[in-house]
Design a protein around this motif. Sequence first.
Motif, PDB file in Angstrom:
ATOM      1  N   UNK A   1       0.824  -1.210   0.000  1.00 19.07           N
ATOM      2  CA  UNK A   1       0.000   0.000   0.000  1.00 19.07           C
ATOM      3  C   UNK A   1       0.864   1.268   0.000  1.00 19.07           C
ATOM      4  N   UNK A   2       2.044   1.145  -0.560  1.00 20.56           N
ATOM      5  CA  UNK A   2       2.959   2.272  -0.677  1.00 20.56           C
ATOM      6  C   UNK A   2       3.627   2.240  -2.054  1.00 20.56           C
ATOM      7  N   UNK A   3       3.923   3.408  -2.562  1.00 22.86           N
ATOM      8  CA  UNK A   3       4.583   3.488  -3.854  1.00 22.86           C
ATOM      9  C   UNK A   3       6.098   3.394  -3.725  1.00 22.86           C
ATOM     10  N   UNK A   4       6.608   3.731  -2.540  1.00 17.40           N
ATOM     11  CA  UNK A   4       8.042   3.637  -2.309  1.00 17.40           C
ATOM     12  C   UNK A   4       8.366   2.303  -1.641  1.00 17.40           C
ATOM     13  N   UNK A   5       9.624   1.958  -1.675  1.00 17.92           N
ATOM     14  CA  UNK A   5      10.053   0.725  -1.030  1.00 17.92           C
ATOM     15  C   UNK A   5       9.921   0.848   0.481  1.00 17.92           C
ATOM     16  N   UNK A   6       9.737  -0.290   1.119  1.00 21.18           N
ATOM     17  CA  UNK A   6       9.620  -0.329   2.567  1.00 21.18           C
ATOM     18  C   UNK A   6      10.767  -1.184   3.109  1.00 21.18           C
ATOM     19  N   UNK A   7      11.045  -1.126   4.418  1.00 25.52           N
ATOM     20  CA  UNK A   7      12.154  -1.909   4.972  1.00 25.52           C
ATOM     21  C   UNK A   7      12.111  -3.394   4.639  1.00 25.52           C
ATOM     22  N   UNK A   8      10.920  -3.951   4.511  1.00 28.68           N
ATOM     23  CA  UNK A   8      10.786  -5.370   4.195  1.00 28.68           C
ATOM     24  C   UNK A   8      11.531  -5.740   2.921  1.00 28.68           C
ATOM     25  N   UNK A   9      11.740  -4.763   2.036  1.00 32.17           N
ATOM     26  CA  UNK A   9      12.417  -5.021   0.769  1.00 32.17           C
ATOM     27  C   UNK A   9      13.795  -5.638   0.980  1.00 32.17           C
ATOM     28  N   UNK A  10      14.436  -5.290   2.092  1.00 33.13           N
ATOM     29  CA  UNK A  10      15.781  -5.797   2.368  1.00 33.13           C
ATOM     30  C   UNK A  10      15.764  -7.140   3.096  1.00 33.13           C
ATOM     31  N   UNK A  11      14.578  -7.697   3.273  1.00 37.01           N
ATOM     32  CA  UNK A  11      14.452  -8.955   4.006  1.00 37.01           C
ATOM     33  C   UNK A  11      13.601  -9.973   3.263  1.00 37.01           C
TER      34      UNK A  11
ATOM     35  N   UNK B   1      18.139   8.261  10.996  1.00 37.09           N
ATOM     36  CA  UNK B   1      18.072   7.340  12.133  1.00 37.09           C
ATOM     37  C   UNK B   1      16.959   6.313  11.926  1.00 37.09           C
ATOM     38  N   UNK B   2      15.806   6.756  11.440  1.00 32.40           N
ATOM     39  CA  UNK B   2      14.676   5.849  11.202  1.00 32.40           C
ATOM     40  C   UNK B   2      15.051   4.777  10.176  1.00 32.40           C
ATOM     41  N   UNK B   3      15.625   5.218   9.056  1.00 30.87           N
ATOM     42  CA  UNK B   3      15.998   4.290   7.989  1.00 30.87           C
ATOM     43  C   UNK B   3      17.079   3.332   8.453  1.00 30.87           C
ATOM     44  N   UNK B   4      18.029   3.834   9.235  1.00 34.68           N
ATOM     45  CA  UNK B   4      19.140   3.001   9.702  1.00 34.68           C
ATOM     46  C   UNK B   4      18.642   1.948  10.692  1.00 34.68           C
ATOM     47  N   UNK B   5      17.759   2.347  11.576  1.00 34.33           N
ATOM     48  CA  UNK B   5      17.203   1.396  12.538  1.00 34.33           C
ATOM     49  C   UNK B   5      16.453   0.276  11.809  1.00 34.33           C
ATOM     50  N   UNK B   6      15.598   0.651  10.868  1.00 33.35           N
ATOM     51  CA  UNK B   6      14.820  -0.348  10.129  1.00 33.35           C
ATOM     52  C   UNK B   6      15.723  -1.284   9.349  1.00 33.35           C
ATOM     53  N   UNK B   7      16.766  -0.719   8.722  1.00 31.16           N
ATOM     54  CA  UNK B   7      17.696  -1.558   7.959  1.00 31.16           C
ATOM     55  C   UNK B   7      18.426  -2.529   8.869  1.00 31.16           C
ATOM     56  N   UNK B   8      18.867  -2.055  10.020  1.00 25.66           N
ATOM     57  CA  UNK B   8      19.548  -2.941  10.962  1.00 25.66           C
ATOM     58  C   UNK B   8      18.642  -4.054  11.454  1.00 25.66           C
ATOM     59  N   UNK B   9      17.380  -3.735  11.642  1.00 16.49           N
ATOM     60  CA  UNK B   9      16.445  -4.740  12.141  1.00 16.49           C
ATOM     61  C   UNK B   9      16.179  -5.823  11.104  1.00 16.49           C
ATOM     62  N   UNK B  10      15.873  -5.428   9.860  1.00 15.24           N
ATOM     63  CA  UNK B  10      15.562  -6.444   8.844  1.00 15.24           C
ATOM     64  C   UNK B  10      16.803  -7.235   8.458  1.00 15.24           C
ATOM     65  N   UNK B  11      17.984  -6.586   8.523  1.00 12.17           N
ATOM     66  CA  UNK B  11      19.226  -7.316   8.230  1.00 12.17           C
ATOM     67  C   UNK B  11      19.454  -8.403   9.272  1.00 12.17           C
TER      68      UNK B  11
END
Length: 250
Positions: free
Chosen positions: A70-80, A151-161
């Motif tokens: 439901x978003x046009x941009x990528x979401x953190x899940x994309x990296x997982x 910070x938001x993007x980095x936290x999400x990336x660290x979590x899905x990684x």
Amino acid sequence: MNQHPNLAELDKLKTRIQALRAKTIDNGCTEDEALSAAAKVAEMLDRYDLSLTDIDIREAPCERREYETFRKKRIPLDDCVGAVAFFCDCRVWREKNQAGQSRYVFFGLRSDIEVAHYLAELIDASVRSELGRYKTTAGYARFRHNDRHLANASFALGMVASIAEKLVAMKAARDQVNQSTGRGLVVLKTSIVDDEFGKLGLNLRAARSTGRTVSMTAYEAGGVAGSSLAINPAVGESESGLSKFRRQGP
């Protein structure tokens, strides 16, 4: 060494096994006849080093299951999401729906894509929840207002990684157990899914890897949150066999 039948022989074997499995007391057989039929099924499966799952999986159709962002941009899940598909023995790609929003499409055996969709939904929700928790911490408050997007993007990336790493490790452990039993279920499923996927004729492009600026402080905090998300595929399973996620700690 056990002799594995070719596809034609496997079809005949499945027919014989189905006939034997139908010989139950409920269908008018005596108890001795039913036990004899059950023993014969076990003998045939052992002879070909098969399980009932092996027999049934040949006939299982591959399907697709969409997870809408439901978003046009990528979401953190994309990296997982690749690790989710890998863990579930299925394929995945990203496409746009009619509204121009991104969605992930899982392709494989029905039971596998249902689990993949379930995990995708749960990881997506967990990242949003844990990011909300992180925003209430003293560590997050130290970021300047202009740096909080990073910070938001980095936290999400660290979590899905962290979650992706855990899924890959769990998959390797599960495959090792399956290999130790002498049954190639993973190889069998992979070959079936790959064959059916090839028939789709999709022209998929690999996502380009781009360099990203990250805050290591926020990334590491996300990694801790990802590590605390316990994935227990063999514990507390529902009737549908789906894995359960739970957060460790308070």
